[in-house]
Write an enzyme that holds these catalytic residues in place. Structure first.
Site, PDB file in Angstrom:
ATOM      1  N   SER A 114       0.469  -0.870  -0.023  1.00 15.03           N
ATOM      2  CA  SER A 114       0.084   0.233  -0.064  1.00 15.03           C
ATOM      3  C   SER A 114       0.810   0.961   0.280  1.00 15.03           C
ATOM      4  O   SER A 114       1.835   1.049   0.766  1.00 15.03           O
ATOM      5  CB  SER A 114      -1.178  -0.050   1.326  1.00 15.03           C
ATOM      6  OG  SER A 114      -1.844   1.223   1.606  1.00 15.03           O
TER       7      SER A 114
ATOM      8  N   TYR B  55      -1.097  -0.917  10.063  1.00 19.25           N
ATOM      9  CA  TYR B  55      -1.357  -1.407   8.762  1.00 19.25           C
ATOM     10  C   TYR B  55       0.029  -1.013   8.200  1.00 19.25           C
ATOM     11  O   TYR B  55      -0.061  -2.255   6.709  1.00 19.25           O
ATOM     12  CB  TYR B  55      -2.675  -0.793   8.149  1.00 19.25           C
ATOM     13  CG  TYR B  55      -3.567  -0.958   7.031  1.00 19.25           C
ATOM     14  CD1 TYR B  55      -3.833  -1.548   6.347  1.00 19.25           C
ATOM     15  CD2 TYR B  55      -2.911   0.119   5.629  1.00 19.25           C
ATOM     16  CE1 TYR B  55      -4.011  -2.401   4.890  1.00 19.25           C
ATOM     17  CE2 TYR B  55      -3.256  -0.395   4.261  1.00 19.25           C
ATOM     18  CZ  TYR B  55      -3.632  -1.167   3.727  1.00 19.25           C
ATOM     19  OH  TYR B  55      -4.221  -1.719   2.193  1.00 19.25           O
TER      20      TYR B  55
END
Length: 255
Positions: free
Chosen positions: A146, A161
């Site tokens: 990401s 995350y």
């Protein structure tokens, strides 16, 4: 390097969600002749998507259930897919969870939940997949990181995350280095904001505009944008590309 077999399969994790990158990618790849294996925590949904793909595109498709954070479940699921599909040439690690929890509110349970799925899960599925790929002398592994990993958050999810997705990049590079001599490539894709439900539900037009403002293109990404990147990285033509992180983020992070 061994050539691709005439009939080749790709396994995608987390590909049963209705509006996710995984389902869009499975269909995109099936349209281009790939046989499809799906591992998803929802076995019924995985089987339904596989049946839909087989009917629509005329390929072999199979769906199985497993929690990617559970190694025994992963290995059993992959074994089933190997029996059901032609030679598995590629693995795409898509299963993941978001975590918008501010760092000062992160509990050990939340840390472990996100790490177990987003990083341990990538390891468990990859470890099983490459065992077989090495025996064939050919394989492609693509894992979803990401832009949060590279920018330190700044999108929907926060620290846990970002840490897990940064781990995916380091993991990918090391696997690429170790397994390259055995015919395996490993790459990561780093999406920017994509219009899926992992962003906290269906996005309003206002939210899409606000998210796009960080990049240099006047829109956020679509699942098809990621599917096309996956299709390239698992293709025979990408045999000289390994250990890389391909940013598909509208120019949000340039490096």
């Amino acid at each position: 390097m061994n050539a691709f077999p005439e009939s080749r399969s790709v396994v995608l994790t987390g590909a049963a969600s209705p509006r996710g990158i995984g389902r869009a990618s499975a269909k995109y790849l099936a349209e281009r002749g790939w046989n499809i294996g799906i591992i998803d925590i929802d076995e019924d949904a995985a089987q339904a998507v596989a049946a839909e793909i087989a009917e629509e595109f005329g390929v072999v498709a199979s769906g199985v259930g497993a929690n990617v954070a559970d190694e025994a479940q992963v290995r059993a699921a992959y074994d089933r897919l190997e029996l059901a599909l032609p030679q598995i040439v590629a693995l795409v690690n898509l299963a993941g969870v978001s975590s918008p929890v501010p760092y000062l509110d992160v509990t050990s349970e939340e840390w472990n939940r996100v790490m177990n799925i987003n990083l341990n899960g990538v390891h468990f599925v990859t470890r099983r997949a490459v065992e077989s790929m090495v025996s064939h002398g050919i394989g492609r592994v693509v894992s979803l990181s990401s832009v949060s990993a590279q920018r330190g958050g700044g999108t929907f999810s926060k620290t846990v995350y970002s840490a897990a997705k940064a781990g995916v990049i380091g993991f990918t590079r090391s696997v690429a280095r170790e397994l390259g001599p055995l015919g395996i490539t490993a790459n990561a894709i780093s999406p920017g904001p994509i219009d899926t439900d992992i962003m906290g539900g269906t996005l309003t037009e206002e939210r899409k505009v606000a998210m796009a403002a960080d990049g240099v293109l006047p829109r956020i990404g679509t699942p098809r944008d990621i599917a096309a990147a996956i299709a390239y990285l698992i293709s025979e033509d990408a045999g000289f590309v390994t250990g890389q992180t391909l940013n598909v983020d509208g120019g949000l992070y340039m490096h």
